[in-house]
Motif scaffolding. Sequence first.
Motif, PDB file in Angstrom:
ATOM      1  N   PRO A  76      23.058 -40.514 -13.318  1.00  0.00           N
ATOM      2  CA  PRO A  76      21.863 -39.800 -13.363  1.00  0.00           C
ATOM      3  C   PRO A  76      22.250 -38.727 -14.236  1.00  0.00           C
ATOM      4  O   PRO A  76      23.503 -38.378 -14.170  1.00  0.00           O
ATOM      5  N   GLY A  77      21.390 -38.054 -14.882  1.00  0.00           N
ATOM      6  CA  GLY A  77      21.601 -37.038 -15.753  1.00  0.00           C
ATOM      7  C   GLY A  77      21.654 -37.055 -17.227  1.00  0.00           C
ATOM      8  O   GLY A  77      20.855 -37.796 -17.616  1.00  0.00           O
ATOM      9  N   PHE A  78      22.552 -36.420 -17.936  1.00  0.00           N
ATOM     10  CA  PHE A  78      22.459 -36.546 -19.450  1.00  0.00           C
ATOM     11  C   PHE A  78      23.943 -36.498 -19.918  1.00  0.00           C
ATOM     12  O   PHE A  78      24.694 -36.248 -19.429  1.00  0.00           O
ATOM     13  N   GLU A  79      23.800 -37.348 -21.153  1.00  0.00           N
ATOM     14  CA  GLU A  79      25.059 -37.456 -21.908  1.00  0.00           C
ATOM     15  C   GLU A  79      25.662 -36.067 -22.637  1.00  0.00           C
ATOM     16  O   GLU A  79      24.669 -35.512 -23.235  1.00  0.00           O
ATOM     17  N   VAL A  80      26.772 -35.729 -22.297  1.00  0.00           N
ATOM     18  CA  VAL A  80      27.508 -34.614 -23.144  1.00  0.00           C
ATOM     19  C   VAL A  80      28.585 -35.057 -23.753  1.00  0.00           C
ATOM     20  O   VAL A  80      29.354 -36.105 -23.653  1.00  0.00           O
ATOM     21  N   GLY A  81      28.990 -34.510 -24.998  1.00  0.00           N
ATOM     22  CA  GLY A  81      30.157 -34.875 -25.863  1.00  0.00           C
ATOM     23  C   GLY A  81      30.923 -33.818 -26.337  1.00  0.00           C
ATOM     24  O   GLY A  81      30.530 -32.580 -26.550  1.00  0.00           O
ATOM     25  N   CYS A  82      32.234 -34.009 -26.520  1.00  0.00           N
ATOM     26  CA  CYS A  82      33.113 -32.788 -27.025  1.00  0.00           C
ATOM     27  C   CYS A  82      34.028 -33.453 -28.212  1.00  0.00           C
ATOM     28  O   CYS A  82      34.536 -34.734 -28.058  1.00  0.00           O
ATOM     29  N   ALA A  83      34.156 -33.032 -29.408  1.00  0.00           N
ATOM     30  CA  ALA A  83      35.193 -33.438 -30.332  1.00  0.00           C
ATOM     31  C   ALA A  83      36.512 -32.797 -29.964  1.00  0.00           C
ATOM     32  O   ALA A  83      36.625 -31.745 -29.769  1.00  0.00           O
ATOM     33  N   VAL A  84      37.761 -33.681 -29.881  1.00  0.00           N
ATOM     34  CA  VAL A  84      38.972 -33.159 -29.512  1.00  0.00           C
ATOM     35  C   VAL A  84      39.958 -33.332 -30.653  1.00  0.00           C
ATOM     36  O   VAL A  84      39.905 -34.463 -31.249  1.00  0.00           O
ATOM     37  N   LEU A  85      40.738 -32.561 -30.990  1.00  0.00           N
ATOM     38  CA  LEU A  85      41.768 -32.520 -31.891  1.00  0.00           C
ATOM     39  C   LEU A  85      43.343 -32.319 -31.430  1.00  0.00           C
ATOM     40  O   LEU A  85      43.244 -31.051 -30.646  1.00  0.00           O
ATOM     41  N   GLY A  86      44.133 -32.762 -31.766  1.00  0.00           N
ATOM     42  CA  GLY A  86      45.463 -32.540 -31.236  1.00  0.00           C
ATOM     43  C   GLY A  86      46.173 -33.451 -30.530  1.00  0.00           C
ATOM     44  O   GLY A  86      45.836 -34.579 -30.682  1.00  0.00           O
ATOM     45  N   PHE A 121      29.108 -37.757 -18.804  1.00  0.00           N
ATOM     46  CA  PHE A 121      27.764 -37.548 -18.371  1.00  0.00           C
ATOM     47  C   PHE A 121      27.844 -36.323 -17.390  1.00  0.00           C
ATOM     48  O   PHE A 121      28.839 -35.782 -16.770  1.00  0.00           O
ATOM     49  N   TYR A 122      26.755 -35.453 -17.514  1.00  0.00           N
ATOM     50  CA  TYR A 122      26.515 -34.405 -16.596  1.00  0.00           C
ATOM     51  C   TYR A 122      25.446 -34.699 -15.715  1.00  0.00           C
ATOM     52  O   TYR A 122      24.264 -34.895 -16.026  1.00  0.00           O
ATOM     53  N   THR A 123      25.637 -34.557 -14.563  1.00  0.00           N
ATOM     54  CA  THR A 123      24.670 -35.153 -13.258  1.00  0.00           C
ATOM     55  C   THR A 123      23.889 -33.931 -12.849  1.00  0.00           C
ATOM     56  O   THR A 123      24.304 -32.849 -12.907  1.00  0.00           O
ATOM     57  N   PRO A 124      22.631 -34.236 -12.318  1.00  0.00           N
ATOM     58  CA  PRO A 124      21.661 -33.161 -11.712  1.00  0.00           C
ATOM     59  C   PRO A 124      22.518 -32.090 -10.713  1.00  0.00           C
ATOM     60  O   PRO A 124      22.200 -30.983 -10.918  1.00  0.00           O
ATOM     61  N   ASP A 125      23.526 -32.876 -10.320  1.00  0.00           N
ATOM     62  CA  ASP A 125      24.242 -31.806  -9.178  1.00  0.00           C
ATOM     63  C   ASP A 125      25.454 -31.006  -9.657  1.00  0.00           C
ATOM     64  O   ASP A 125      26.091 -30.702  -9.043  1.00  0.00           O
ATOM     65  N   GLY A 126      25.623 -31.299 -11.093  1.00  0.00           N
ATOM     66  CA  GLY A 126      26.946 -30.722 -11.761  1.00  0.00           C
ATOM     67  C   GLY A 126      27.956 -31.439 -11.802  1.00  0.00           C
ATOM     68  O   GLY A 126      29.195 -30.764 -12.265  1.00  0.00           O
ATOM     69  N   ARG A 127      27.954 -32.692 -11.515  1.00  0.00           N
ATOM     70  CA  ARG A 127      29.271 -33.518 -11.583  1.00  0.00           C
ATOM     71  C   ARG A 127      29.584 -33.808 -12.963  1.00  0.00           C
ATOM     72  O   ARG A 127      28.393 -34.132 -13.838  1.00  0.00           O
ATOM     73  N   ILE A 128      30.682 -33.982 -13.468  1.00  0.00           N
ATOM     74  CA  ILE A 128      30.945 -34.349 -14.843  1.00  0.00           C
ATOM     75  C   ILE A 128      31.687 -35.805 -14.713  1.00  0.00           C
ATOM     76  O   ILE A 128      32.765 -35.817 -14.064  1.00  0.00           O
ATOM     77  N   VAL A 129      31.120 -36.788 -15.279  1.00  0.00           N
ATOM     78  CA  VAL A 129      31.666 -38.198 -15.128  1.00  0.00           C
ATOM     79  C   VAL A 129      31.997 -38.749 -16.533  1.00  0.00           C
ATOM     80  O   VAL A 129      31.302 -38.643 -17.279  1.00  0.00           O
ATOM     81  N   PHE A 130      32.941 -39.100 -16.581  1.00  0.00           N
ATOM     82  CA  PHE A 130      33.520 -39.902 -17.628  1.00  0.00           C
ATOM     83  C   PHE A 130      32.674 -40.767 -18.073  1.00  0.00           C
ATOM     84  O   PHE A 130      32.636 -42.019 -17.294  1.00  0.00           O
ATOM     85  N   ASN A 131      32.579 -41.004 -19.255  1.00  0.00           N
ATOM     86  CA  ASN A 131      31.735 -42.216 -20.130  1.00  0.00           C
ATOM     87  C   ASN A 131      32.739 -43.015 -21.045  1.00  0.00           C
ATOM     88  O   ASN A 131      32.992 -44.114 -20.626  1.00  0.00           O
ATOM     89  N   GLU A 132      33.220 -42.420 -22.199  1.00  0.00           N
ATOM     90  CA  GLU A 132      33.953 -43.190 -22.867  1.00  0.00           C
ATOM     91  C   GLU A 132      34.801 -42.239 -23.966  1.00  0.00           C
ATOM     92  O   GLU A 132      34.297 -41.391 -24.225  1.00  0.00           O
TER      93      GLU A 132
END
Length: 164
Positions: free
Chosen positions: A36-46, A115-126
């Motif tokens: 549940p929730g929505f997808e968030v993404g980050c670009a990482v370099l290094g 993923f960022y869930t409604p209760d504020g958990r951050i869940v790894f997707n890919e």
Amino acid sequence: GSSFGVTRVETPDALPAAVAEAFRHDGKVLVEQAVPGFEVGCAVLGAGEALTVGEVDEIELAHGFFDYTEKYTLETARIHMPARLSLAERDRVREAAKTVYRALCCTGFARVDLFYTPDGRIVFNEVNTIPGFTSISMYPKLFEASGIPYPELIDNLIALALEN
């Protein structure tokens, strides 16, 4: 890639057809529980401890999931950059992205999707180890939003490659 063969299943009786469709595209199939929730993404370099992380984006879906059509047309989906989270929550997402990147021994560049869930958990997707890299792709846009323009990003990648 690009969600080919991916189906969102809402009922158990729809699973066999979804798995059959996935096997049309690959010899291996991954079945995942919906988050549940929505997808968030980050670009990482290094590499190692020296990581730079761009701005956090958010994918807002009108329905379903971020399939091929939505990824390339945004017919009903919207991408928010920065994500509609507080700065503190975006920092938590960036830290999670760095943790995943390091845990998978990534080097160079990648986009970490969570993923960022409604209760504020951050869940790894890919992790996308070869994300799009044109001037209109999300990876460079995430860095541009954090103050690193495309030419500087390219320079940073070249410098990183020469170091290694």
